[in-house]
Design an enzyme around this catalytic site. Structure first.
Site, PDB file in Angstrom:
ATOM      1  N   THR A 172      57.897  52.941  21.676  1.00  0.00           N
ATOM      2  CA  THR A 172      57.148  51.686  21.582  1.00  0.00           C
ATOM      3  C   THR A 172      56.787  51.212  22.982  1.00  0.00           C
ATOM      4  O   THR A 172      57.620  51.252  23.898  1.00  0.00           O
ATOM      5  CB  THR A 172      57.964  50.598  20.867  1.00  0.00           C
ATOM      6  OG1 THR A 172      58.213  51.016  19.517  1.00  0.00           O
ATOM      7  CG2 THR A 172      57.206  49.279  20.827  1.00  0.00           C
ATOM      8  N   PHE A 174      55.764  48.128  25.370  1.00  0.00           N
ATOM      9  CA  PHE A 174      55.915  46.680  25.483  1.00  0.00           C
ATOM     10  C   PHE A 174      55.141  46.170  26.696  1.00  0.00           C
ATOM     11  O   PHE A 174      54.934  46.910  27.667  1.00  0.00           O
ATOM     12  CB  PHE A 174      57.391  46.299  25.661  1.00  0.00           C
ATOM     13  CG  PHE A 174      58.242  46.532  24.447  1.00  0.00           C
ATOM     14  CD1 PHE A 174      58.531  45.497  23.578  1.00  0.00           C
ATOM     15  CD2 PHE A 174      58.766  47.794  24.177  1.00  0.00           C
ATOM     16  CE1 PHE A 174      59.331  45.704  22.462  1.00  0.00           C
ATOM     17  CE2 PHE A 174      59.563  48.009  23.066  1.00  0.00           C
ATOM     18  CZ  PHE A 174      59.842  46.959  22.190  1.00  0.00           C
TER      19      PHE A 174
END
Length: 277
Positions: A172, A174
């Site tokens: 992921t 960020f």
């Protein structure tokens, strides 16, 4: 004074893990919603905000690119977190006792193979760490949670199976947000410039707008569109490019982009994380 960084979710969420990895000396502050993260930074409760924007398996995080331009905050850094999904249960539980696993729908979709293999029923929860908290409170060996090892530590759960995600590159991305823009050149590597724009209502406007980046040799690493104002005709674009606004080729490309857009706003200028390659 300790820096405070806000994230969305319960303690132990992957956004919490991102705060821990990117700012190990900062105090991570949980918030209920993304809007609450923005508010915490705006009112000075927190210095920074940590926001997930996209996952390598699931795609972009819903609403984030719509919320970013409205937040009034600026991107100062990006961080990539390897998402390891773990099966967590109350202490003393064995794998063959587990009948169901609860987590956010995104995580459930990322470990279908493991759940099917072990005939574990998927149960949708509000979020990952919140599911771990509920399982700890329930105290039922038949119920497990899918979450981070950090969540297991926080809520006193055992790890029955580690890294059960279907894809071994599940990551992921960020963004770290701050109240002020920082356009200084930082780090030895490439710089990333992120911006949003709306094209003018003329034929081939997007094609012409993008031409400046091609002719000036600029690598555009992301281009996403989404509707604004509830209209099917009003489209806003979010883009990441490699380069700094002071680079001559970037200046020329943004100048050409300006001819074909009704709005252009730079959201942040920040070093490229080495893990993006």
């Amino acid at each position: 004074m300790t820096v405070k960084i806000a994230f969305q979710g319960e303690p132990g969420a992957y956004s919490h893990q991102a705060c821990h990895d990117a700012r190990p000396d900062a105090e991570a502050v949980p918030c209920r919603t993304f809007e609450d993260v923005f508010a915490a930074v705006h009112d000075g409760t927190c210095d920074l905000g940590m926001l997930p924007v996209e996952n390598s398996t699931y795609g972009r995080v819903a609403d984030i690119h719509r919320l970013l331009p409205e937040s009034g905050l600026h991107i100062i850094e990006e961080a990539f977190v390897r998402v390891h999904i773990n099966l967590l249960a109350v202490p003393g539980t064995t794998l063959d006792q587990v009948r169901s696993a609860q987590s956010h729908t995104v995580l459930l979709g990322q470990c279908r193979g493991f759940l099917q293999e072990h005939k574990i029923h998927a149960v949708t929860g509000a979020d990952t760490a919140g599911s771990a908290m509920q399982i700890a409170r329930a105290g039922d060996p038949a119920q497990a949670a899918l979450a981070s090892e950090l969540a297991g530590e926080i809520y006193g759960l055992d790890v029955l199976a580690r890294h059960i995600e279907d894809h071994d590159n599940n990551t992921t991305r960020f963004l770290i947000m701050a109240p002020e823009m920082n356009t200084s050149r930082r780090g030895p590597g490439k710089m990333i410039t992120s911006f949003v724009f709306e094209v003018r209502n003329i034929p081939a406007a997007l094609y012409k707008a993008m031409g400046g980046f091609a002719t000036n040799g600029i690598n555009m690493t992301k281009l996403e569109s989404y509707m604004v104002g509830g209209s099917f005709t009003a489209t806003q674009f979010y883009a990441d490019i490699e380069g700094h606004p002071e680079d001559r080729n970037v200046q020329l490309a943004l100048e050409e982009l300006g001819y074909f857009t009704s709005r252009l706003e730079i959201l942040g200028v920040y070093p490229a994380d080495p893990r993006r390659d």
